[in-house]
Design an enzyme around this catalytic site. Structure first.
Site, mmCIF file in Angstrom:
data_model
loop_
_atom_site.group_PDB
_atom_site.id
_atom_site.type_symbol
_atom_site.label_atom_id
_atom_site.label_comp_id
_atom_site.label_asym_id
_atom_site.label_seq_id
_atom_site.Cartn_x
_atom_site.Cartn_y
_atom_site.Cartn_z
ATOM 1 C CE1 TYR A 209 -3.466 -2.640 -0.056
ATOM 2 C CE2 TYR A 209 -2.940 -3.131 2.233
ATOM 3 C CZ TYR A 209 -3.629 -3.429 1.074
ATOM 4 O OH TYR A 209 -4.477 -4.509 1.032
ATOM 5 N NE ARG B 292 -2.761 -21.831 9.080
ATOM 6 C CZ ARG B 292 -2.318 -23.099 9.173
ATOM 7 N NH1 ARG B 292 -2.971 -23.967 9.886
ATOM 8 N NH2 ARG B 292 -1.252 -23.479 8.519
ATOM 9 C CB CYS C 72 -8.297 -21.997 12.342
ATOM 10 S SG CYS C 72 -7.807 -21.549 10.674
HETATM 11 FE FE1 SF4 Z 1 -9.909 -21.068 9.551
HETATM 12 FE FE2 SF4 Z 1 -12.502 -20.694 9.257
HETATM 13 FE FE3 SF4 Z 1 -10.825 -19.252 7.838
HETATM 14 FE FE4 SF4 Z 1 -11.078 -21.860 7.306
HETATM 15 S S1 SF4 Z 1 -12.652 -20.295 7.084
HETATM 16 S S2 SF4 Z 1 -9.188 -20.677 7.504
HETATM 17 S S3 SF4 Z 1 -11.478 -22.645 9.358
HETATM 18 S S4 SF4 Z 1 -11.048 -19.229 10.038
#
Ligand code: SF4
Ligand code: ADP
Length: 689
Positions: A174, A294, A340
Site C-alpha cells: 500500500y 495460525r 481453524c
Molecule cells: Fe480457519 Fe474458518 Fe478461515 Fe477456514 S474459514 S481458515 S477454518 S477461520
C-alpha cells in the site's frame, strides 16, 4: 480464587503505551467483507470476539480518505462523522466486554482503483492498480503534505470513535510501502534515494499520529519484518527500519512480505511459520510485539512467549473459527476449541466482496443478521431426531441438536464419521481439514443424548421404522463421471467408461495407470490436489482446465500460485483454456474454449473433476417430489408423522463451509419457525410510508 493454570501467562495484562491490554490475546486487523457497508454486522461480529476473551479486537483495513477506495471489496472507512458513528458502534461493543479496540488506518496508494469515489489514486510514482487499467497520480510535495493531513485527521476521528490503538500501516504494497520501495520510489527529493529518505514518510506518520492522539491512544505499526522483497525493501533494510524507528510506536505488529505465506493455507504453510523472520523485532525495539501464526494450541502460544518472540498472540483466523478460544483456554476447556483448519474460505469472501464466513464456525457473520451466538443455542422441545449421514452437515446438525436437548441418532453407512471431510483430509496437504470432523465427533462423544452408529446404511423403510419425530437427510453427493459441468451441458458422447475415474475413485484407492489426463472444470482444489497425488505416485499427468490457471478459484483463498507451482514441480503438464471433448480409451480430444479447434493427445485414462450429483435418493423415496411429511408407523409423540429435511451436499453440493452452515441452520431452527435474517442497509425515510 481461580485455580492456577500453566496458561496463566496468556492472561497477563500487557501495557501498550497509554493503554493496557487485559490479556495477551490480540485479534489483529483482518478483512471481513463487511467494512463500511455492513456496520451493524461488523460491530456484532467484533463484539463476539471480545465476549469470547480476545483482549484486543481490531478493525480491517480502514481507509483514511476517499482517495483510497477498494471497491468492490468492503474496507472500513474513517472519512467523515458518519463513519465515526458507525465505527464507534464497534468500539463501544468491544469495550462493553472489557477489550481494547484497534483501528488499522490505511491508504491503498497505487494498489486501488477508486471505483466508487472516482477520485484519482495516489502513488509514489504513477503505477498501475492491482487489477484495473488505472494508474495512480505521482505525488508531489503538496500531495504528500495533504496525505499527512488526511492521516492525522483520520487519527483524530479514530480517537473520537473511541479506538484505543491506532495503526500506521507501511506494508502489503500500500501507499506508505511504495515510499519504502527502492524500485517504485524514484524520487530525487528528501523522500527518495537513501533508505533514510524512503522511510521519511513512515517516520512522519508515526510522529504526527503520536502528536495528534498519542496522549490517549497507543500507536501501532504493522510492518513486514522480512522486508518487501529485494527489489523493494530487502530483509536487511527492513531490519534497519526496525532499528531506526523501533522506539517510535507503542506496538509492533509484525507481518511478512509475502501475504500468501503470512496467511498461508494449511495446504502449504504450517502453524507458526513466521517465527524465524520476526523474532528479532522484540529484541531490537524493546516494545511489545504481536504476530500471527495460525495459533490454536495454547502450548504453541506459550512457546512464542517463552522464546521471547511475541508479547501478544495475534490471530485472525483462529479468532474467526473460535471467537471463544481465549475463554476456553481460561476455563481449561481445551477439548471444546474449534480449531481453524487453514482453508482460507474466510479470506475468499472478502475477495468476492461478500461478508465473512468460516468453515469451522457457521455462526461467523451471523451474529447480527441471524442473532446467532457461537456458544449458545436455544433449547428445543426434547423430541427425537434421526440424522442420516455423518459428513460435515450431519455432524454439525447432530451436535447442535444434542446441545438443544434433543435425543439424536446419527447413522452413517461408512465405517468412519466425517463423510467427505475424512476422505479429502487424506489427500496431499489437506490433513488439517479433519478438524471439522474431530471437533464435532468430540462434542458428540460427550453428549449422552447423541448416539453415533457407523457402518449403517439406512433405507427408506429403516427410516420409517425408526419412528423419529424429525429426520434430517445428509447423504452428500458424488462426483459425476459423464463430463457434465460448467463447460459441457450434456454428457460427453465418447467416453471410454472403463478408463474414466472421478475424485471419489481416487479417494477410494483406485488408481489409473499410464498416461493420465485430468480434466478440471471445477476450478478449486480438487483437480490440482489429485493431479499432484497421481504425479507423486509416478504417473505421467496432463492437467487440462477450462480456466486460465490451475485451480483458478483458489486465487480467492490465496493458494493459486502455490498450487500451480506445486504442479509444475511435480512434473505435471498444464494446459489452460481447453476442455476435454472426447476420450476413446487411447486418445483424448481437447478443444480450445475460444476457437473450438480440437487436437488429440495420448491418454490411457481420464480423471473427471467436473461437477457433483446430489445423493437425494433416500430423501425422494421418503418424500416423493412434494416434500411431504413422512408417515412413520413407529413414531411416538409425533403421532406417526415426522418432519423430513435435507441438509448439506445432498441438497446443494458446495463447499464444506456450506454443508456445515446448512446443518447448523436446520438444527438451530428445528421445531420452530425459520427466522428471516436481518438486512444491514441504509433505510431511506419516506414521507409517503
Ligand atoms: Fe480457519 Fe474458518 Fe478461515 Fe477456514 S474459514 S481458515 S477454518 S477461520
Ligand atoms: P455433507 O457434506 O453434506 O455432509 P458428505 O458427502 O460429506 O455430505 O457426507 C454424506 C455421508 O452420508 C457419507 O458419509 C455417506 O456415507 C453417508 N450416507 C449416504 N447415504 C446414506 C444412507 N442411506 N445411510 C447412511 N449413511 C449414508
Amino acid at each position: 480464587m481461580a485455580e492456577k493454570s500453566r496458561y496463566d501467562r496468556l492472561f497477563e495484562p500487557v501495557p501498550i503505551g497509554p493503554v493496557t491490554a487485559p490479556n495477551r490475546f490480540y485479534q489483529v486487523p483482518h478483512c471481513t467483507g463487511m467494512g463500511h457497508a455492513l456496520p451493524q454486522t461488523l460491530a456484532a461480529m467484533r463484539a463476539m470476539k471480545a465476549e469470547g476473551g480476545w483482549g484486543v479486537v481490531c478493525t480491517e483495513y480502514c481507509s483514511i480518505h476517499p482517495s483510497s477506495d477498494d471497491h468492490p471489496y468492503p474496507f472500513a472507512s474513517l472519512w467523515d462523522d458518519g463513519d465515526v458513528a458507525n465505527l464507534a458502534a464497534m468500539a463501544d461493543a468491544v469495550h462493553a466486554h472489557g477489550a481494547l479496540a484497534g483501528v488499522e488506518l490505511w491508504h491503498g496508494g497505487s494498489y486501488v482503483a477508486n471505483l466508487a469515489t472516482r477520485a484519482p489514486t495516489y502513488g509514489v510514482r504513477s503505477a498501475l492498480s492491482r487489477t484495473d487499467p488505472v494508474q495512480s497520480q505521482r505525488m508531489d510535495r503538496r500531495d504528500i503534505r495533504e496525505f499527512r493531513r488526511w492521516h492525522r485527521e483520520a487519527a483524530l476521528r479514530a480517537r473520537r470513535a473511541g479506538f484505543d490503538i491506532v495503526y500506521v500501516y507501511p506494508s502489503h504494497g500500500y501507499l506508505v510501502s511504495e515510499f519504502l520501495s527502492r524500485s517504485y520510489n524514484e524520487r530525487t527529493d528528501e523522500y527518495g534515494g537513501s533508505l533514510e529518505n524512503r522511510m521519511r514518510l513512515m517516520r512522519e506518520l508515526l510522529e504526527e499520529t503520536r502528536e495528534a492522539i498519542g496522549d490517549r491512544c497507543a500507536i501501532a505499526v504493522r510492518f513486514a519484518a522480512n522486508g518487501h522483497g529485494d527489489e523493494h525493501l530487502s530483509a536487511e533494510e527492513a531490519q534497519h527500519v526496525v532499528a531506526a524507528l523501533g522506539h517510535m510506536p507503542d506496538l509492533w505488529d509484525v507481518v511478512l512480505a509475502d501475504y500468501d505465506e503470512e496467511m498461508g493455507s494449511s495446504r502449504f504453510v504450517p502453524q507458526g511459520a513466521l517465527e524465524e523472520r520476526v523474532a528479532y523485532v522484540r529484541r531490537v525495539t524493546g516494545k511489545p510485539v504481536v504476530g500471527v501464526g495460525r495459533f490454536t494450541s495454547p502450548d504453541a502460544m506459550l512457546g512464542q512467549l517463552q522464546r521471547g518472540v511475541l508479547d501478544l498472540i495475534g490471530a485472525a483466523r483462529p479468532s474467526i473459527a473460535d471467537p471463544f478460544l481465549p475463554a476456553k483456554i481460561r476455563a481449561g476447556r481445551l477439548e471444546d476449541i474449534r480449531e481453524c483448519i487453514g482453508c482460507n474460505i474466510c479470506y475468499s469472501n472478502n475477495f468476492r466482496g461478500s461478508p465473512l464466513r468460516c468453515t469451522q464456525n457457521p455462526t461467523m457473520g451471523e451474529e447480527w443478521r441471524s442473532g446467532w451466538h457461537p456458544e449458545r443455542v436455544p433449547q428445543g422441545d426434547g423430541g427425537t431426531v434421526l440424522v442420516v449421514g455423518a459428513g460435515p452437515a450431519g455432524l454439525e446438525a447432530a451436535q447442535v441438536l444434542g446441545k438443544r436437548g434433543y435425543t439424536v441418532t446419527l447413522a452413517d453407512a461408512a465405517d468412519e464419521a466425517g463423510g467427505r471431510v475424512s476422505r479429502e483430509s487424506r489427500l496431499p496437504g489437506l490433513a488439517e481439514w479433519a478438524r471439522v470432523r474431530d471437533y464435532r465427533v468430540g462434542q458428540i462423544s460427550r453428549m449422552p443424548n447423541v448416539t453415533l452408529y457407523l457402518g449403517n446404511r439406512l433405507l427408506a423403510a429403516d427410516v420409517r421404522e425408526f419412528g423419529a419425530d424429525h429426520v434430517l437427510i445428509a447423504t452428500g453427493a458424488s462426483w459425476r463421471r459423464d463430463g457434465i459441468g460448467r463447460w459441457h451441458a450434456r454428457a460427453l458422447a465418447t467416453l471410454a467408461a472403463g478408463a474414466v475415474y472421478t475424485p471419489d475413485d481416487i479417494m477410494d484407492g483406485r488408481r489409473p495407470a499410464g498416461e493420465i489426463l485430468l480434466f478440471d472444470d471445477d476450478h478449486y482444489y480438487m483437480g490440482p490436489v489429485i493431479a499432484q497425488l497421481l504425479a507423486a505416485s509416478g504417473a505421467r499427468v496432463r492437467y487440462v482446465t477450462t480456466e486460465g490457471r490451475a485451480g483458478a478459484w483458489s486465487l480467492y483463498t490465496q493458494e493459486q500460485e502455490r498450487a500451480q507451482r506445486a504442479l509444475i514441480e511435480h512434473g505435471v503438464a498444464i494446459e489452460v483454456n481447453v476442455a476435454l471433448d472426447a476420450f476413446d480409451g487411447t486418445t483424448a480430444t481437447i478443444g480450445c474454449i475460444f476457437t473450438g479447434r480440437q487436437r488429440q493427445c495420448a491418454a490411457t485414462a481420464v480423471v473427471l473433476v467436473t461437477a457433483r450429483l446430489p445423493d437425494e435418493a433416500l430423501y425422494r423415496e421418503l418424500c416423493g417430489e412434494d416434500d411431504e411429511a413422512v408417515t412413520t408407523p413407529g413414531a411416538g409423540a409425533g403421532a406417526g408423522h415426522a418432519s423430513v429435511l435435507r441438509i448439506g451436499d445432498c441438497v446443494q453440493p458446495a463447499l464444506i463451509a456450506n454443508a456445515v452452515y446448512s446443518g447448523h441452520r436446520a438444527a438451530r431452527e428445528l421445531g420452530g419457525a425459520a427466522a428471516v435474517p436481518r438486512r444491514d442497509r441504509v433505510l431511506v425515510k419516506s414521507d409517503s410510508c
